[in-house]
Scaffold this motif. Structure first.
Motif, short mmCIF file in Angstrom:
data_model
loop_
_atom_site.label_atom_id
_atom_site.label_comp_id
_atom_site.label_asym_id
_atom_site.label_seq_id
_atom_site.Cartn_x
_atom_site.Cartn_y
_atom_site.Cartn_z
N HIS A 198 0.84 -1.20 0.00
CA HIS A 198 0.00 0.00 0.00
C HIS A 198 0.88 1.25 0.00
N ALA A 199 1.92 1.24 0.83
CA ALA A 199 2.84 2.39 0.89
C ALA A 199 3.56 2.58 -0.44
N ALA A 200 3.98 1.47 -1.07
CA ALA A 200 4.68 1.57 -2.35
C ALA A 200 3.77 2.14 -3.44
N ASP A 201 2.50 1.82 -3.38
CA ASP A 201 1.56 2.34 -4.37
C ASP A 201 1.29 3.83 -4.17
N HIS A 202 1.68 4.36 -3.00
CA HIS A 202 1.44 5.78 -2.73
C HIS A 202 2.74 6.58 -2.68
#
Length: 313
Positions: A198-202
């Motif tokens: 999730h963090a990588a996608d943001h």
């Protein structure tokens, strides 16, 4: 006897429905003392005694002890004071009984072993602080190293349960199950991977953007409702729409790497336990239950794999 209407113990028993033995006991204890005695020495009671007996019976049926009943009828303490104190005592008893009911209900539903019943009972007895530590340890591990991400604080708050001071049996049952999930090492590892993806996608600069899993869930919902086969040609448009949206969110073009990234993301998200955690959270926090992620993720995984080339052997 001053012309007052007096009653024998037998008369009182007939008027109040209490037994002769019970009325005699109350008279002996000074709770309902006799007004007079007959020439033969039998105790006699006036109309006020009838009213006192009615009050005594009501208070006893409500669980008020005899010592307190005596204080009420002797006007040493007011009835509202006693009612308030006993209402609070009953509230405590009800909370305890609700916890016990929830533990026994969950144990019966699972066919729990003695050790599992002990664990359930321990979780049900945790204080507010202890519950906070248990959930806090879980979330701190899930989001370790990600607290500086702009979206992380909001996600952490949205994943934090709050058991009310007066929980329903359903909420206690939800807490027991959620607490067990928080202690499940494999679920913890799955949530850690999901948080990092999730963090990588943001990590793309700009305004906050929709999560990839949410994009898939929303786009696939009509196909699921219609019972569309993910491998059918009619599913091409759904796949294309999701890939296009994901590519734009990532600021990248549609290629094999992007599709593999999305597939990896959905594979981690395709965990029914994550949906169960969210459902339990909704029960505890009084939120409406959202749409499950796992069915949509599973559908799109099948659809995407059917449209990706077979890996070279």
């Amino acid at each position: 006897m001053n012309g007052k209407l007096l009653y024998t113990i037998g008369d009182l028993a007939g008027r109040t429905g209490l037994s002769v033995k019970t009325i005699r006991y109350y008279a002996d204890r000074g709770i309902v003392p006799p007004t007079d005695r007959s020439p033969a020495g039998y105790r006699l009671f006036d109309a006020e005694a009838v009213a006192r007996l009615e009050l005594v019976r009501t208070l006893r049926e409500l669980g008020v002890d005899l010592a307190t009943v005596r204080r009420v009828v002797n006007r040493e303490v007011t009835l509202p004071e006693v009612a308030a104190a006993h209402a609070e005592a009953l509230a405590v008893q009800i909370r305890v009984l609700r916890l016990r009911q929830a533990v026994l209900t969950v144990a019966a539903r699972r066919g729990a072993s003695p050790a599992e019943v002990d664990d359930l009972h321990r979780l049900a007895q945790l204080t507010t602080r202890e519950r906070g530590h248990l959930v806090g340890d879980f979330l701190n591990t899930v989001f370790a190293g990600l607290r500086d991400q702009p979206t992380s604080p909001g996600v952490v708050v949205s994943m934090t349960p709050s058991l009310p001071d007066e929980p329903s049996t359903e909420q206690v049952e939800a807490w027991l199950e959620l607490a067990e999930l928080c202690q499940d090492a494999s679920f913890l590892a799955s949530m850690r991977r999901l948080a990092r993806q999730h963090a990588a996608d943001h990590d793309v600069p700009g305004l906050p953007r929709p999560d990839a899993v949410a994009v898939v869930r929303d786009a696939v919902a009509p196909a699921l409702a219609a019972g569309l086969d993910p491998t059918a040609p009619e599913a091409d448009a759904v796949v294309a729409r999701v890939i296009d949206r994901y590519a734009r969110l990532r600021g990248r073009r549609d290629d094999a790497d992007l599709r593999q990234r999305l597939l990896d993301r959905l594979t981690v998200a395709n965990d029914p336990r994550r949906d169960r955690y969210v459902d339990l959270l909704s029960v505890l926090n009084g939120w409406s239950t959202g749409d499950a992620v796992a069915p949509a993720a599973e559908w799109f995984i099948q659809a995407l794999r059917a449209r990706m080339p077979e890996p070279a052997r």
